[in-house]
Design an enzyme around this catalytic site. Structure first.
Site, mmCIF file in Angstrom:
data_model
loop_
_atom_site.group_PDB
_atom_site.id
_atom_site.type_symbol
_atom_site.label_atom_id
_atom_site.label_comp_id
_atom_site.label_asym_id
_atom_site.label_seq_id
_atom_site.Cartn_x
_atom_site.Cartn_y
_atom_site.Cartn_z
ATOM 1 N N HIS A 51 0.481 -1.351 0.237
ATOM 2 C CA HIS A 51 -0.145 -0.044 -0.511
ATOM 3 C C HIS A 51 0.839 1.272 -0.526
ATOM 4 C CE1 HIS A 51 -2.871 -3.234 1.043
ATOM 5 N NE2 HIS A 51 -2.428 -3.121 2.285
ATOM 6 N N SER A 74 1.386 0.698 -5.497
ATOM 7 C CA SER A 74 0.208 -0.684 -4.204
ATOM 8 C C SER A 74 -0.090 -1.924 -4.766
ATOM 9 C CB SER A 74 -0.888 0.350 -4.324
ATOM 10 O OG SER A 74 -1.084 0.811 -3.104
ATOM 11 N N SER A 79 -5.964 1.300 -2.222
ATOM 12 C CA SER A 79 -5.156 2.072 -1.056
ATOM 13 C C SER A 79 -3.222 3.591 -1.248
ATOM 14 C CB SER A 79 -4.553 0.836 -0.372
ATOM 15 O OG SER A 79 -3.830 0.082 -0.980
ATOM 16 N N ASP A 137 3.246 -7.328 0.021
ATOM 17 C CA ASP A 137 2.106 -7.414 0.866
ATOM 18 C C ASP A 137 0.846 -8.461 0.214
ATOM 19 O OD1 ASP A 137 -0.201 -7.075 2.353
ATOM 20 O OD2 ASP A 137 0.194 -5.164 2.772
ATOM 21 N N GLU A 198 4.546 -9.243 3.980
ATOM 22 C CA GLU A 198 4.297 -8.790 4.856
ATOM 23 C C GLU A 198 2.837 -8.859 5.745
ATOM 24 O OE1 GLU A 198 5.200 -5.646 6.212
ATOM 25 O OE2 GLU A 198 2.765 -4.573 6.538
ATOM 26 N N ASN A 223 5.111 -11.422 8.879
ATOM 27 C CA ASN A 223 3.434 -11.249 9.770
ATOM 28 C C ASN A 223 3.616 -11.914 10.440
ATOM 29 O OD1 ASN A 223 0.610 -10.778 8.940
ATOM 30 N ND2 ASN A 223 0.997 -12.483 9.739
ATOM 31 N N LYS A 228 4.748 -7.318 14.690
ATOM 32 C CA LYS A 228 4.412 -7.568 13.565
ATOM 33 C C LYS A 228 2.786 -7.602 13.609
ATOM 34 C CE LYS A 228 2.138 -7.390 9.436
ATOM 35 N NZ LYS A 228 0.820 -7.440 8.782
ATOM 36 N N ASP A 232 -0.285 -4.772 14.970
ATOM 37 C CA ASP A 232 -0.433 -3.999 13.148
ATOM 38 C C ASP A 232 -1.613 -4.688 13.262
ATOM 39 O OD1 ASP A 232 -1.007 -4.797 9.957
ATOM 40 O OD2 ASP A 232 0.571 -3.376 9.455
ATOM 41 N N ASN A 233 -1.584 -6.024 13.294
ATOM 42 C CA ASN A 233 -2.772 -6.775 12.772
ATOM 43 C C ASN A 233 -4.419 -6.233 13.790
ATOM 44 O OD1 ASN A 233 -0.954 -7.840 11.096
ATOM 45 N ND2 ASN A 233 -1.772 -9.840 11.127
ATOM 46 N N CYS A 237 -5.869 -2.187 13.064
ATOM 47 C CA CYS A 237 -7.266 -1.980 12.827
ATOM 48 C C CYS A 237 -8.129 -1.804 13.876
ATOM 49 C CB CYS A 237 -7.554 -4.150 12.496
ATOM 50 S SG CYS A 237 -7.290 -4.624 11.057
ATOM 51 N N HIS A 343 -7.354 -9.436 3.466
ATOM 52 C CA HIS A 343 -6.650 -8.751 2.164
ATOM 53 C C HIS A 343 -7.604 -8.112 0.695
ATOM 54 C CE1 HIS A 343 -2.764 -7.684 0.730
ATOM 55 N NE2 HIS A 343 -2.564 -8.203 -0.534
ATOM 56 N N HIS A 396 -3.310 2.192 9.122
ATOM 57 C CA HIS A 396 -3.072 2.463 10.342
ATOM 58 C C HIS A 396 -2.118 3.399 9.724
ATOM 59 C CE1 HIS A 396 -4.288 -1.796 9.796
ATOM 60 N NE2 HIS A 396 -3.718 -2.293 10.395
ATOM 61 N N SER A 404 6.133 -3.240 12.059
ATOM 62 C CA SER A 404 6.198 -4.122 10.665
ATOM 63 C C SER A 404 6.683 -3.415 10.500
ATOM 64 C CB SER A 404 4.553 -3.284 9.960
ATOM 65 O OG SER A 404 3.052 -3.673 10.564
ATOM 66 N N GLN A 408 9.969 -5.374 8.552
ATOM 67 C CA GLN A 408 10.408 -5.426 6.792
ATOM 68 C C GLN A 408 11.931 -5.287 7.012
ATOM 69 O OE1 GLN A 408 9.742 -7.262 4.108
ATOM 70 N NE2 GLN A 408 6.891 -6.856 4.772
HETATM 71 P P1 NAI Z 1 -5.485 -14.686 11.362
HETATM 72 O O1 NAI Z 1 -5.675 -16.373 10.285
HETATM 73 O O2 NAI Z 1 -5.656 -14.812 12.616
HETATM 74 O O3 NAI Z 1 -7.744 -15.064 11.717
HETATM 75 C C1 NAI Z 1 -8.638 -15.091 10.505
HETATM 76 C C2 NAI Z 1 -9.569 -15.667 11.364
HETATM 77 O O4 NAI Z 1 -10.456 -16.050 10.499
HETATM 78 C C3 NAI Z 1 -9.233 -17.210 12.177
HETATM 79 O O5 NAI Z 1 -8.959 -16.496 13.934
HETATM 80 C C4 NAI Z 1 -10.415 -18.131 11.150
HETATM 81 O O6 NAI Z 1 -10.797 -19.264 11.981
HETATM 82 C C5 NAI Z 1 -10.913 -16.719 10.994
HETATM 83 N N1 NAI Z 1 -12.231 -17.989 10.281
HETATM 84 C C6 NAI Z 1 -11.917 -18.856 8.735
HETATM 85 N N2 NAI Z 1 -13.133 -18.426 8.174
HETATM 86 C C7 NAI Z 1 -13.975 -18.684 8.792
HETATM 87 C C8 NAI Z 1 -15.376 -18.668 8.739
HETATM 88 N N3 NAI Z 1 -15.625 -19.518 6.961
HETATM 89 N N4 NAI Z 1 -16.381 -17.721 9.068
HETATM 90 C C9 NAI Z 1 -15.931 -17.339 10.572
HETATM 91 N N5 NAI Z 1 -14.441 -17.268 10.906
HETATM 92 C C10 NAI Z 1 -13.747 -17.745 9.992
HETATM 93 O O7 NAI Z 1 -5.460 -13.631 10.613
HETATM 94 P P2 NAI Z 1 -5.157 -12.057 10.332
HETATM 95 O O8 NAI Z 1 -3.875 -11.898 10.735
HETATM 96 O O9 NAI Z 1 -6.609 -11.946 11.710
HETATM 97 O O10 NAI Z 1 -5.604 -11.292 8.970
HETATM 98 C C11 NAI Z 1 -7.314 -11.531 8.333
HETATM 99 C C12 NAI Z 1 -6.814 -11.526 6.676
HETATM 100 O O11 NAI Z 1 -6.904 -9.520 7.637
HETATM 101 C C13 NAI Z 1 -5.737 -11.293 6.629
HETATM 102 O O12 NAI Z 1 -6.348 -11.519 4.722
HETATM 103 C C14 NAI Z 1 -4.711 -10.770 6.618
HETATM 104 O O13 NAI Z 1 -4.161 -10.734 5.201
HETATM 105 C C15 NAI Z 1 -5.304 -9.113 6.182
HETATM 106 N N6 NAI Z 1 -4.842 -7.625 6.955
HETATM 107 C C16 NAI Z 1 -5.958 -7.180 6.503
HETATM 108 C C17 NAI Z 1 -5.298 -6.108 7.019
HETATM 109 C C18 NAI Z 1 -5.684 -4.783 6.963
HETATM 110 O O14 NAI Z 1 -4.666 -3.451 7.014
HETATM 111 N N7 NAI Z 1 -6.844 -3.946 6.533
HETATM 112 C C19 NAI Z 1 -3.552 -6.232 9.187
HETATM 113 C C20 NAI Z 1 -3.545 -7.231 8.810
HETATM 114 C C21 NAI Z 1 -3.577 -8.611 8.378
#
Ligand code: NAI
Length: 475
Positions: A51, A74, A79, A137, A198, A223, A228, A232-233, A237, A343, A396, A404, A408
């Site tokens: 991003h 990006s 983003s 990322d 990332e 990650n 991180k 960050d997550n 968020c 993501h 963020h 984070s 990196q």
């Molecule tokens: P995580 O693996 O810690 O959490 C995801 C959760 O979703 C897990 O606990 C899993 O059991 C649950 N899950 C899976 N399928 C499901 C379903 N059908 N119904 C309900 N729950 C379900 O992953 P994390 O680190 O929380 O990341 C989640 C997403 O967010 C990823 O795509 C990551 O790349 C993205 N992300 C986005 C950020 C942003 O700024 N927008 C920042 C960091 C991560």
């Protein structure tokens, strides 16, 4: 310099915000000071796909300060902060008429064709050849190089199936135009010493490729540095989910029913923030451990089916696909807000929504749309189903991104300078470096750390200087 951004005249505004961000990014600035003389990234040609925000600008300029030659895109069509992109191209020493910074190919509101064009451009070094490092990322840059090399080996790019996602058809078209019999992508892949990834979703892709034996270069999973994903997550968020909702809709969150799908790191941060605003938060989960955590944190945990008709705000955080289907959306309340912070955009079935008979999409403003059903009621979809904190707000804040991005930079230095210590595989940074990242951020918050006595250190079996926890510790 070749580059493509929205408007170079935004560079001054970008530079002023970069200067504010530098103060809030003590980890990155400490790394700049530490490596100013030794410049460990001299000779590194880093292609970054992450991003293009103000915080990322500070990351890019840190890589440059450490000696790297950098090209950037990006990793999402919505983003980019156009003033950040402009400032990076102009650079601290350049002017709008004589840019001296880093080639960036990114603007807010790219089409998917433009997005993949940008990625290909940033992977192409002037004078031929590609990068020797990727900073990714979500894994799109890594994917393009791998698919290009795979199809060159196979001798042909496959034809997309009718029902393949639109984006996949665009990728295949791009590869059809860019694979060569001399093996352009194969050579790019061979030149890459490694990738530092990332996010959770990109890391999943890397482990899959390693498991299938298709990974072509080593990877560091940034990650899963504790500093991180547990920061960050979660805390990132916790901040930016509210920012996204406010800037997009400005609805009062207090008193509303909010559903958070997924209670991993991102879900925990989102649920906490929504509760902090006074929403009644309901969590959905598939993992019994995370479901139990949510319950013990005081959230109702149930299925989406049970609450789809009563909730006001939906946020998907799963990294999985088809979480909110078109059928779910048709059963939601009038003006329910539907958003994703994971993501990729497939957590919400946007394609299925668009295909519903009689559905009408109306733009309220960029990245905010109502979708009106034939019975007259509508829902509000943020950022067309893409990550709403970066699509509708600015992602963020700097301080958490400093954690984070310090990981990196350290990961880039590791892979670039100690390549032979990393055979093809997926690695996390050693714990002492994770602790170092945290340490670099303590002073700014006025944290006073307790020092172990030698006897105490011996008693718990660690060094006075750390690491303080075994690798299996979960924080
Ligand atoms: P995580 O693996 O810690 O959490 C995801 C959760 O979703 C897990 O606990 C899993 O059991 C649950 N899950 C899976 N399928 C499901 C379903 N059908 N119904 C309900 N729950 C379900 O992953 P994390 O680190 O929380 O990341 C989640 C997403 O967010 C990823 O795509 C990551 O790349 C993205 N992300 C986005 C950020 C942003 O700024 N927008 C920042 C960091 C991560």
């Amino acid at each position: 310099m070749d580059y493509k951004v929205a408007d170079l005249s935004l560079a001054d505004f970008g530079r002023r915000e970069i200067q504010l961000a530098e103060h809030e990014m003590p980890g990155l600035m400490a790394i700049r000071r530490e490596y100013a003389a030794s410049r460990p990234l001299a000779g590194a040609k880093i292609m970054g796909s992450l991003h293009m925000t103000i915080q990322t600008a500070v990351l890019i300029e840190t890589l440059v300060a450490l000696g790297a030659d950098v090209r950037w895109v990006s990793c999402n069509i919505f983003s980019t902060q156009d003033h950040a992109a402009a400032a990076v191209v102009v650079g601290p020493e350049g002017t709008v008429d004589d840019p001296k910074g880093v080639p960036v190919f990114a603007w807010k509101g790219e089409t998917l064709e433009e997005y993949w064009w940008c990625t290909e451009r940033a992977l192409s070094w002037p004078g031929g050849g590609g990068p020797n490092m990727i900073l990714d990322d979500g894994g799109d840059a890594t994917l393009l190089v791998h698919k290009g090399a795979e199809y060159e080996k196979a001798g042909a790019v496959p034809t997309a199936a009718e029902d393949d996602p639109e984006e996949w058809k665009i990728i295949l078209d791009l590869l059809r135009r860019t694979v060569t019999s001399e093996g352009r992508w194969t050579r790019v892949a061979e030149g890459i010493k490694g990738v530092t990834e990332e996010t959770t979703t990109g890391v999943h892709r890397l482990y899959e490729m390693f498991k299938n034996g298709t990974l072509l270069f080593p990877a560091i999973n940034v990650n899963d540095s504790v500093t991180k994903s547990k920061f960050d997550n979660k805390y990132g968020c916790r901040h930016s989910v509210i920012d996204g909702l406010n800037r997009a809709t400005d609805v009062l969150i207090g008193g509303k029913v909010a559903v958070v799908c997924g209670y991993g790191d991102v879900g925990k941060g989102c649920a906490d923030a929504l509760r902090g605003q006074g929403a009644r938060v309901i969590v959905t989960e598939i993992d019994p451990i995370c479901a139990l955590q949510a319950a013990m944190d005081g959230f109702q945990v149930t299925t989406l089916e049970d609450v789809v008709g009563i909730a006001d705000i939906f946020v998907t955080t799963t990294g999985n696909f088809n979480i909110i289907t078109a059928d779910h959306m048709s059963r939601m309340k009038h003006q329910a807000i539907v958003s994703n912070i994971g993501h990729f955009d497939n957590e919400i079935d946007m394609a299925g929504l668009a295909k519903l008979p009689g559905i009408v999409k109306t733009e309220v403003k960029p990245q905010v749309h109502t979708w009106t059903f034939p019975d007259g009621h509508n829902i509000i979809v943020l950022a067309e189903g893409r990550l709403m904190n970066l699509g509708c707000a600015t992602g963020h804040p700097s301080f958490v991104m400093s954690n984070s991005f310090t990981n990196q930079v350290i990961a880039q230095i590791e892979l670039f300078t100690k390549t032979e210590q990393y055979p093809i595989g997926v690695y996390v940074l050693p714990k002492h470096l994770d602790e170092k990242v945290a340490r670099l951020h303590l002073d700014a918050l006025g944290v006073k750390l307790t020092t172990l006595t030698k006897a105490q250190a011996e008693y718990i079996g660690v060094d006075v200087e750390g690491p303080y926890k075994p690798d299996h510790y979960r924080y």
